[in-house]
Design a protein around this motif. Structure first.
Motif, short mmCIF file in Angstrom:
data_model
loop_
_atom_site.label_atom_id
_atom_site.label_comp_id
_atom_site.label_asym_id
_atom_site.label_seq_id
_atom_site.Cartn_x
_atom_site.Cartn_y
_atom_site.Cartn_z
N GLY A 176 0.84 -1.21 0.00
CA GLY A 176 0.00 0.00 0.00
C GLY A 176 0.87 1.25 0.00
O GLY A 176 2.08 1.20 0.28
N LEU A 177 0.23 2.36 -0.33
CA LEU A 177 0.94 3.64 -0.29
C LEU A 177 1.36 3.98 1.14
O LEU A 177 2.36 4.65 1.36
N ALA A 178 0.59 3.47 2.10
CA ALA A 178 0.91 3.74 3.51
C ALA A 178 2.33 3.28 3.82
O ALA A 178 3.13 4.03 4.39
N SER A 203 -4.57 14.78 4.97
CA SER A 203 -5.02 13.49 5.47
C SER A 203 -4.44 13.25 6.87
O SER A 203 -3.23 13.07 7.01
N LEU A 206 -2.39 10.15 7.28
CA LEU A 206 -1.07 10.29 6.64
C LEU A 206 -0.12 11.07 7.54
O LEU A 206 1.05 10.71 7.71
N THR A 241 -1.09 15.98 -2.57
CA THR A 241 -2.01 15.20 -3.41
C THR A 241 -2.49 16.10 -4.55
O THR A 241 -3.59 16.66 -4.48
N PHE A 246 -6.56 15.76 -0.96
CA PHE A 246 -7.33 15.21 0.14
C PHE A 246 -7.19 16.14 1.33
O PHE A 246 -6.09 16.46 1.74
N ASP A 274 1.50 12.13 -3.80
CA ASP A 274 0.58 11.07 -3.36
C ASP A 274 -0.57 11.05 -4.36
O ASP A 274 -1.42 11.92 -4.37
N TYR A 276 -3.23 9.13 -4.81
CA TYR A 276 -4.05 8.05 -4.25
C TYR A 276 -5.31 7.72 -5.04
O TYR A 276 -5.76 6.59 -5.03
N SER A 303 -1.30 3.30 -5.44
CA SER A 303 -1.67 1.95 -4.98
C SER A 303 -2.94 1.51 -5.70
O SER A 303 -3.55 2.29 -6.43
N SER A 305 -5.51 0.64 -3.95
CA SER A 305 -6.54 0.70 -2.91
C SER A 305 -7.85 1.34 -3.38
O SER A 305 -8.92 0.97 -2.92
N LYS A 306 -7.78 2.33 -4.27
CA LYS A 306 -9.02 2.95 -4.75
C LYS A 306 -9.49 2.31 -6.05
O LYS A 306 -10.67 2.34 -6.36
N ARG A 313 -3.58 -4.44 -0.33
CA ARG A 313 -2.35 -3.85 0.21
C ARG A 313 -1.22 -3.89 -0.81
O ARG A 313 -0.14 -4.42 -0.54
C1 LIG Z 1 -4.63 10.76 0.76
C2 LIG Z 1 -4.27 9.32 0.97
N1 LIG Z 1 -2.99 8.95 0.83
C3 LIG Z 1 -2.62 7.68 1.03
C4 LIG Z 1 -3.51 6.69 1.39
C5 LIG Z 1 -2.98 5.31 1.65
O1 LIG Z 1 -3.58 4.32 0.91
P1 LIG Z 1 -3.09 2.83 0.83
O2 LIG Z 1 -2.06 2.56 1.89
O3 LIG Z 1 -4.31 2.00 1.05
O4 LIG Z 1 -2.52 2.67 -0.54
C6 LIG Z 1 -4.86 7.03 1.55
C7 LIG Z 1 -5.85 6.03 1.96
O5 LIG Z 1 -7.02 6.26 2.10
C8 LIG Z 1 -5.25 8.39 1.33
O6 LIG Z 1 -6.52 8.77 1.48
#
Ligand SMILES: Cc1ncc(COP(=O)(O)O)c(C=O)c1O
Length: 463
Positions: A176-178, A203, A206, A241, A246, A274, A276, A303, A305-306, A313
């Motif tokens: 994941g980006l996290a 965020s 974040l 972002t 965000f 980022d 996302y 990632s 994720s969206k 992940r």
């Molecule tokens: C602004 C932003 N950055 C990063 C992420 C991290 O996403 P992930 O770890 O699921 O790729 C999110 C997740 O909601 C997000 O909203």
């Protein structure tokens, strides 16, 4: 919710220890919030009371509260107590999904794609194909940056879809980006960075990830053109972002993009892009990533994720040469690599055009939902201003001045409407606003949901 007494916090400051008292206090509060002993929503003692209890100056406590406010652990409303943020780690956002209450009837949570659209059959076929074709060597500890098959597929995909300049060697596959943000933060810390700029509003999770990985965060204000570039000063790095900010949803203005790139090039600073939710852009093709304009100074992160599902992940970083070794080293230090079966499946899924196909279908569906949200808001909450409609999976809804955001949220919950407030994502006061996600709510539920929300806004005014 009641206010905790200074005693209950059980803070112990050690005057002989080397970290300054303010740092000790911050760390203990942060740890308490993370491990859940300080509950989300709990009001902290006043700065005066806590300072008296700990026999320190009031200014020290004010500074500690301000730092944790900037990191998103604490929120302070004007004239009100300082509270533990509902979004803080250890709070509802960080608890396991299994513990979360059932989804509300009208689920407008932001940042969540429709997981019922996950193309399970096509994914399963990609798992099979990826496994069947993999050489034995793939099942050993491998390159911590990820499977070559996936880095090749991602370099092509990101170049084509986002205008990213990537080679397999510049890519690091992450959980994941996290995780990408955490390992990148650690790499920056190892190179001597102490702080990083973050968007405000931004965020809150974040902020916590970056601060938890060792950089102090410096909030940089965001306005209608995105992050204010003239406020970056002498920062060494900024996370932003640009495609769909965000939480406000604004798209970074062209002159700000140019200004940021110029700032980074002049100072040797790092821009962390980022990306996302950028694959979802509705009015025209997505604006290319900033990274494509200056791959030497921009780290690009994304990632699935969206686009596919957050639970996969799977994410990635595209890293400039000067950071490549350090970031790969931090990935190795963290977990030695991302699970191989998922990587091989995603490589096949991308290479066969399944991700493009899924995006074409889901973009149409989300566009219908976004149109329904914007239309219902115009009819049922005409006094609101709606922002951030061009891209992503949520809009920001600015309520008339004087509306009590937290009362609206309470009244909405009482009507089984799941919405979130923008104030959780700010470090200071700002206009009352809601974040309305449309990833989880099907079109037929949108108008009744907004009608119920409109009732909640009226009720908040009537109180
Ligand atoms: C602004 C932003 N950055 C990063 C992420 C991290 O996403 P992930 O770890 O699921 O790729 C999110 C997740 O909601 C997000 O909203």
């Amino acid at each position: 919710m009641r206010t905790s007494s200074p005693n209950e916090l059980m803070m112990r400051l050690d005057r002989r220890a080397s970290p300054p008292l303010r740092v000790q206090l911050e760390q203990q509060l942060r740890d308490g919030i993370r491990n859940g002993s300080l509950a989300p929503g709990m009001a902290l003692p006043s700065t005066r009371a806590l300072a008296a209890e700990l026999a320190v100056s009031r200014g020290l406590v004010v500074e500690a509260y301000a730092q944790l406010g900037a990191e998103g652990y604490l929120v302070t409303r004007p004239g009100g107590a300082t509270r533990i943020s509902e979004a803080a780690a250890g709070g509802p956002a960080a608890r396991s999904r299994a513990e979360l209450p059932r989804a509300p009837r009208y689920d407008f949570r932001p940042g969540a794609p429709d997981v019922s659209l996950f193309p399970a059959r096509a994914w399963l076929a990609s798992v099979r194909r990826g496994l069947a074709r993999a050489p034995h060597a793939r099942f050993d500890y491998g390159d911590p940056r990820g499977a070559p098959e996936l880095r090749v597929a991602l370099a092509e995909y990101l170049g084509r879809v986002r205008g990213v300049v990537a080679s397999p060697d510049s890519l690091v596959v992450t959980s994941g980006l996290a995780q990408g943000l955490v390992i990148l933060t650690r790499a920056l810390v190892a190179r001597g960075a102490g702080s990083v700029g973050v968007e405000d509003p931004g965020s809150a999770p974040l902020w916590q990830q970056v601060a938890g990985a060792g950089l102090s965060i410096v909030p940089v204000p965001v306005d209608a053109g995105g992050v204010q570039v003239d406020r970056l000063g002498d920062l060494a790095a900024i996370v932003l972002t640009p495609a769909h900010q965000f939480p406000t949803g604004v798209v970074l203005a062209p002159d700000r993009r140019a200004g940021l790139l110029d700032w980074a090039a002049r100072r040797g600073a790092v821009i962390v892009e980022d990306d996302y939710d950028a694959e979802y852009r509705y009015d025209r093709p997505p604006v290319g990533a900033m990274q494509g304009l200056d791959p030497r100074n921009v780290v690009y992160g994304g990632s699935v994720s969206k686009t596919l599902a957050p639970a996969l992940r799977l994410g990635w970083l595209v890293v400039p040469d000067r950071l490549a070794l350090d970031v790969a080293g931090q990935k190795a230090a963290d977990d030695l690599g991302t699970p191989i079966v998922d990587q091989l499946a995603l490589a096949d899924f991308i290479a066969r055009g399944e991700l493009d196909r899924h995006l074409r279908a889901s973009r149409l569906e989300y566009r219908r939902r976004r149109d329904a949200v914007v239309d219902a808001l115009a009819r049922r909450v005409p006094e609101a201003r709606v922002g951030g409609i061009a891209a992503g999976l949520h809009v920001a809804v600015y309520l008339p001045e004087g509306t009590d955001e937290s009362r609206v949220l309470e009244a909405a919950r009482a009507r089984d409407v799941g919405v979130f407030g923008l104030s959780e994502h700010r470090t200071g006061p700002g206009p009352p606003a809601l974040l309305l996600g449309y990833g989880r709510i099907p079109v037929p539920a949108i108008d009744p949901g907004i009608r119920a929300l409109s009732g909640a806004i009226d009720a908040a005014w009537a109180e």
